[in-house]
Design a protein around this motif. Structure first.
Motif, PDB file in Angstrom:
ATOM      1  N   TRP A  54       0.845  -1.190   0.000  1.00 53.11           N
ATOM      2  CA  TRP A  54       0.000   0.000   0.000  1.00 53.11           C
ATOM      3  C   TRP A  54       0.881   1.241   0.000  1.00 53.11           C
ATOM      4  CZ3 TRP A  54      -2.804   2.545   4.648  1.00 53.11           C
ATOM      5  CH2 TRP A  54      -3.656   3.562   4.174  1.00 53.11           C
ATOM      6  N   GLU A  55       0.790   2.034  -1.037  1.00 51.60           N
ATOM      7  CA  GLU A  55       1.608   3.239  -1.154  1.00 51.60           C
ATOM      8  C   GLU A  55       0.675   4.430  -1.345  1.00 51.60           C
ATOM      9  OE1 GLU A  55       4.385   2.631  -4.269  1.00 51.60           O
ATOM     10  OE2 GLU A  55       5.495   1.068  -3.205  1.00 51.60           O
ATOM     11  N   PRO A  56       0.334   5.138  -0.271  1.00 52.86           N
ATOM     12  CA  PRO A  56      -0.609   6.266  -0.366  1.00 52.86           C
ATOM     13  C   PRO A  56      -0.110   7.315  -1.354  1.00 52.86           C
ATOM     14  CG  PRO A  56      -0.156   5.694   1.917  1.00 52.86           C
ATOM     15  CD  PRO A  56       0.813   4.929   1.095  1.00 52.86           C
ATOM     16  N   ARG A  57      -1.006   7.764  -2.220  1.00 56.15           N
ATOM     17  CA  ARG A  57      -0.617   8.727  -3.242  1.00 56.15           C
ATOM     18  C   ARG A  57      -0.089  10.008  -2.633  1.00 56.15           C
ATOM     19  NH1 ARG A  57      -4.967  10.179  -7.722  1.00 56.15           N
ATOM     20  NH2 ARG A  57      -4.497   8.005  -8.225  1.00 56.15           N
ATOM     21  N   GLU A  58      -0.711  10.482  -1.542  1.00 60.89           N
ATOM     22  CA  GLU A  58      -0.282  11.744  -0.933  1.00 60.89           C
ATOM     23  C   GLU A  58       1.155  11.648  -0.422  1.00 60.89           C
ATOM     24  OE1 GLU A  58      -2.922  10.040  -0.169  1.00 60.89           O
ATOM     25  OE2 GLU A  58      -4.665  11.272  -0.702  1.00 60.89           O
ATOM     26  N   ALA A  59       1.478  10.527   0.224  1.00 63.80           N
ATOM     27  CA  ALA A  59       2.834  10.348   0.741  1.00 63.80           C
ATOM     28  C   ALA A  59       3.845  10.266  -0.389  1.00 63.80           C
ATOM     29  CB  ALA A  59       2.904   9.090   1.607  1.00 63.80           C
ATOM     30  N   LEU A  60       3.472   9.567  -1.468  1.00 67.36           N
ATOM     31  CA  LEU A  60       4.366   9.457  -2.610  1.00 67.36           C
ATOM     32  C   LEU A  60       4.612  10.816  -3.244  1.00 67.36           C
ATOM     33  CD1 LEU A  60       5.929   7.709  -4.625  1.00 67.36           C
ATOM     34  CD2 LEU A  60       3.780   7.393  -5.903  1.00 67.36           C
ATOM     35  N   GLU A  61       3.550  11.607  -3.409  1.00 66.33           N
ATOM     36  CA  GLU A  61       3.701  12.929  -4.013  1.00 66.33           C
ATOM     37  C   GLU A  61       4.543  13.845  -3.132  1.00 66.33           C
ATOM     38  OE1 GLU A  61      -0.294  14.142  -4.646  1.00 66.33           O
ATOM     39  OE2 GLU A  61      -0.523  13.005  -6.529  1.00 66.33           O
ATOM     40  N   GLU A  62       4.350  13.769  -1.824  1.00 71.35           N
ATOM     41  CA  GLU A  62       5.158  14.596  -0.918  1.00 71.35           C
ATOM     42  C   GLU A  62       6.626  14.191  -0.993  1.00 71.35           C
ATOM     43  OE1 GLU A  62       6.519  17.298   1.874  1.00 71.35           O
ATOM     44  OE2 GLU A  62       4.702  17.236   0.654  1.00 71.35           O
ATOM     45  N   GLY A  63       6.898  12.892  -1.019  1.00 74.84           N
ATOM     46  CA  GLY A  63       8.276  12.435  -1.145  1.00 74.84           C
ATOM     47  C   GLY A  63       8.904  12.890  -2.450  1.00 74.84           C
ATOM     48  N   GLN A  64       8.133  12.839  -3.525  1.00 76.20           N
ATOM     49  CA  GLN A  64       8.650  13.284  -4.819  1.00 76.20           C
ATOM     50  C   GLN A  64       8.956  14.780  -4.813  1.00 76.20           C
ATOM     51  OE1 GLN A  64       5.475  11.827  -7.317  1.00 76.20           O
ATOM     52  NE2 GLN A  64       6.559   9.912  -7.793  1.00 76.20           N
ATOM     53  N   ARG A  65       8.117  15.556  -4.117  1.00 78.06           N
ATOM     54  CA  ARG A  65       8.407  16.987  -4.008  1.00 78.06           C
ATOM     55  C   ARG A  65       9.707  17.226  -3.239  1.00 78.06           C
ATOM     56  NH1 ARG A  65       2.670  17.451  -3.528  1.00 78.06           N
ATOM     57  NH2 ARG A  65       2.777  17.210  -1.258  1.00 78.06           N
ATOM     58  N   LEU A  66       9.940  16.441  -2.194  1.00 71.22           N
ATOM     59  CA  LEU A  66      11.150  16.610  -1.389  1.00 71.22           C
ATOM     60  C   LEU A  66      12.402  16.310  -2.208  1.00 71.22           C
ATOM     61  CD1 LEU A  66      10.050  14.970   1.998  1.00 71.22           C
ATOM     62  CD2 LEU A  66      10.396  17.400   1.546  1.00 71.22           C
ATOM     63  N   VAL A  67      12.408  15.185  -2.917  1.00 70.83           N
ATOM     64  CA  VAL A  67      13.613  14.828  -3.671  1.00 70.83           C
ATOM     65  C   VAL A  67      13.808  15.752  -4.862  1.00 70.83           C
ATOM     66  CG1 VAL A  67      13.643  12.429  -2.885  1.00 70.83           C
ATOM     67  CG2 VAL A  67      12.369  13.029  -4.961  1.00 70.83           C
ATOM     68  N   GLN A  68      12.704  16.242  -5.449  1.00 75.45           N
ATOM     69  CA  GLN A  68      12.833  17.184  -6.556  1.00 75.45           C
ATOM     70  C   GLN A  68      13.433  18.501  -6.082  1.00 75.45           C
ATOM     71  OE1 GLN A  68      12.553  16.635  -9.737  1.00 75.45           O
ATOM     72  NE2 GLN A  68      13.125  18.760 -10.210  1.00 75.45           N
ATOM     73  N   ARG A  69      13.049  18.933  -4.900  1.00 71.01           N
ATOM     74  CA  ARG A  69      13.625  20.159  -4.341  1.00 71.01           C
ATOM     75  C   ARG A  69      15.127  19.997  -4.126  1.00 71.01           C
ATOM     76  NH1 ARG A  69      10.991  22.369   1.096  1.00 71.01           N
ATOM     77  NH2 ARG A  69       9.150  22.102  -0.236  1.00 71.01           N
ATOM     78  N   VAL A  70      15.519  18.827  -3.640  1.00 71.06           N
ATOM     79  CA  VAL A  70      16.943  18.554  -3.467  1.00 71.06           C
ATOM     80  C   VAL A  70      17.649  18.548  -4.814  1.00 71.06           C
ATOM     81  CG1 VAL A  70      18.604  16.752  -2.838  1.00 71.06           C
ATOM     82  CG2 VAL A  70      16.740  17.331  -1.274  1.00 71.06           C
ATOM     83  N   ALA A  71      17.053  17.918  -5.817  1.00 71.63           N
ATOM     84  CA  ALA A  71      17.656  17.868  -7.150  1.00 71.63           C
ATOM     85  C   ALA A  71      17.876  19.272  -7.709  1.00 71.63           C
ATOM     86  CB  ALA A  71      16.772  17.057  -8.095  1.00 71.63           C
ATOM     87  N   GLU A  72      16.923  20.142  -7.509  1.00 66.31           N
ATOM     88  CA  GLU A  72      17.054  21.517  -7.989  1.00 66.31           C
ATOM     89  C   GLU A  72      18.169  22.252  -7.254  1.00 66.31           C
ATOM     90  OE1 GLU A  72      13.152  23.026  -7.390  1.00 66.31           O
ATOM     91  OE2 GLU A  72      12.282  21.944  -9.102  1.00 66.31           O
ATOM     92  N   GLN A  73      18.284  22.005  -5.958  1.00 63.62           N
ATOM     93  CA  GLN A  73      19.334  22.661  -5.184  1.00 63.62           C
ATOM     94  C   GLN A  73      20.715  22.177  -5.610  1.00 63.62           C
ATOM     95  OE1 GLN A  73      18.918  25.122  -3.266  1.00 63.62           O
ATOM     96  NE2 GLN A  73      20.882  25.315  -2.218  1.00 63.62           N
ATOM     97  N   VAL A  74      20.841  20.876  -5.843  1.00 65.01           N
ATOM     98  CA  VAL A  74      22.123  20.335  -6.305  1.00 65.01           C
ATOM     99  C   VAL A  74      22.486  20.938  -7.662  1.00 65.01           C
ATOM    100  CG1 VAL A  74      23.332  18.254  -7.063  1.00 65.01           C
ATOM    101  CG2 VAL A  74      21.903  18.196  -5.008  1.00 65.01           C
ATOM    102  N   ALA A  75      21.512  21.045  -8.553  1.00 62.06           N
ATOM    103  CA  ALA A  75      21.772  21.619  -9.878  1.00 62.06           C
ATOM    104  C   ALA A  75      22.258  23.053  -9.796  1.00 62.06           C
ATOM    105  CB  ALA A  75      20.497  21.536 -10.730  1.00 62.06           C
TER     106      ALA A  75
END
Length: 288
Positions: A54-75
């Motif tokens: 069971w992978e709640p969509r809200e949790a997945l979307e929040e996690g994706q936002r977190l890693v995307q923010r990190v990716a942008e900062q690294v770039a």
């Protein structure tokens, strides 16, 4: 459920809600840039770890936002570093330990919910104990980027795995390496007061110091580009390492492994340095 795959040889950064501003991001991005490898930003969401189907969509979307923010900062700070991301539902420490099996190094922040001041959080401690690769633990206080690399030398065998990691890191950074060996000889002298025992103790300590100098000569021959300095102190090694870490880019300690996921035994020196130094790389020392 799609299984998560960590890019082989990458630098893995454990991501939580504060990662985009935490010094661990800068440390991981710099590590990837110096190594010429990618950075893998991994967020492990624990809530549904017991029910992995069971992978709640809200949790997945929040996690994706977190890693995307990190990716942008690294770039923004290291545009040449390729960034991949992942979000998994698992115990956070276990997720990072699994990622360590194919990573070059795992970078985690020292903090976490319920962290005792001066002690790494539960996730960081578990990752250090069980990871298959070196783990860099970063406190809130940043290290000195242009400072030397500091490494603790084991008085018995010289901790070759930790020494190699430290030398390779110093070579990539273009900085000096300070190797510190501390032996608590004064405490031994207080316990052993007779002249014969003290004389024998001095002989043993002198021989250990000579062996370390011989080991360092071999390291200097292998890494001639690194200015390697030895500091031998007959004192508490923790104090010497922590004092040196105040002006270091990285402090490296070794710890001895006892099986893949059976755990590592963090010696008292490694554990205390981990609690106090700004940025510590813990390198597994395998015993035959």
């Amino acid at each position: 459920m799609v299984e998560h795959v960590t890019p082989p040889g990458s630098v893995v950064l454990g991501v939580d809600g504060s990662s985009h501003t935490h010094p661990a991001l800068d440390v991981a991005a710099g590590e990837a840039a110096r190594r010429g490898v990618g950075l893998h930003a991994l967020h492990v969401y624990p809530w549904s770890a017991a029910v992995r189907s069971w992978e709640p969509r809200e949790a997945l979307e929040e996690g994706q936002r977190l890693v995307q923010r990190v990716a942008e900062q690294v770039a923004s700070i290291h545009p040449a570093v390729a960034v991949t991301t992942g979000v998994v539902f698992l115990d956070p420490a276990l997720g990072l330990v699994q990622a360590s099996q194919s990573a070059a190094v795992v970078v985690v922040g020292a903090g976490g919910a319920g962290t005792v001041p001066g002690h790494p959080g539960e996730v960081a401690q578990k990752v250090v104990m069980h990871a298959s690769c070196p783990v860099v633990v970063v406190r809130d206080t940043p290290a000195v980027p242009d400072g030397p690399v500091v490494v603790g030398m084991d008085p018995e065998d010289g901790a070759p795995e930790a020494m190699r990691y430290a030398l390779e890191d110093a070579a990539r950074r273009g900085v000096n390496l300070v190797a510190i060996q501390g032996v608590q000889s004064e405490g031994m002298r207080r316990r052993w007061k007779d002249f014969a025992t003290r004389s024998r103790l001095d002989e043993v300590l002198t021989e250990a110091e000579r062996a370390n100098r011989d080991r360092l000569a071999a390291w200097r021959a292998e890494f001639p580009q690194v200015d390697l300095r030895l500091e031998q102190v007959r004192d508490d090694p923790v104090s010497a390492l922590v004092d040196a870490s105040d002006t270091a880019a990285l402090t490296v300690v070794g710890t001895r492994g006892h099986g893949n996921l059976m755990g590592l035994l963090l010696g008292s020196v490694s554990r205390k340095v981990l609690q106090q130094a700004p940025v510590v790389a813990v390198v597994r020392i395998d015993e035959d």
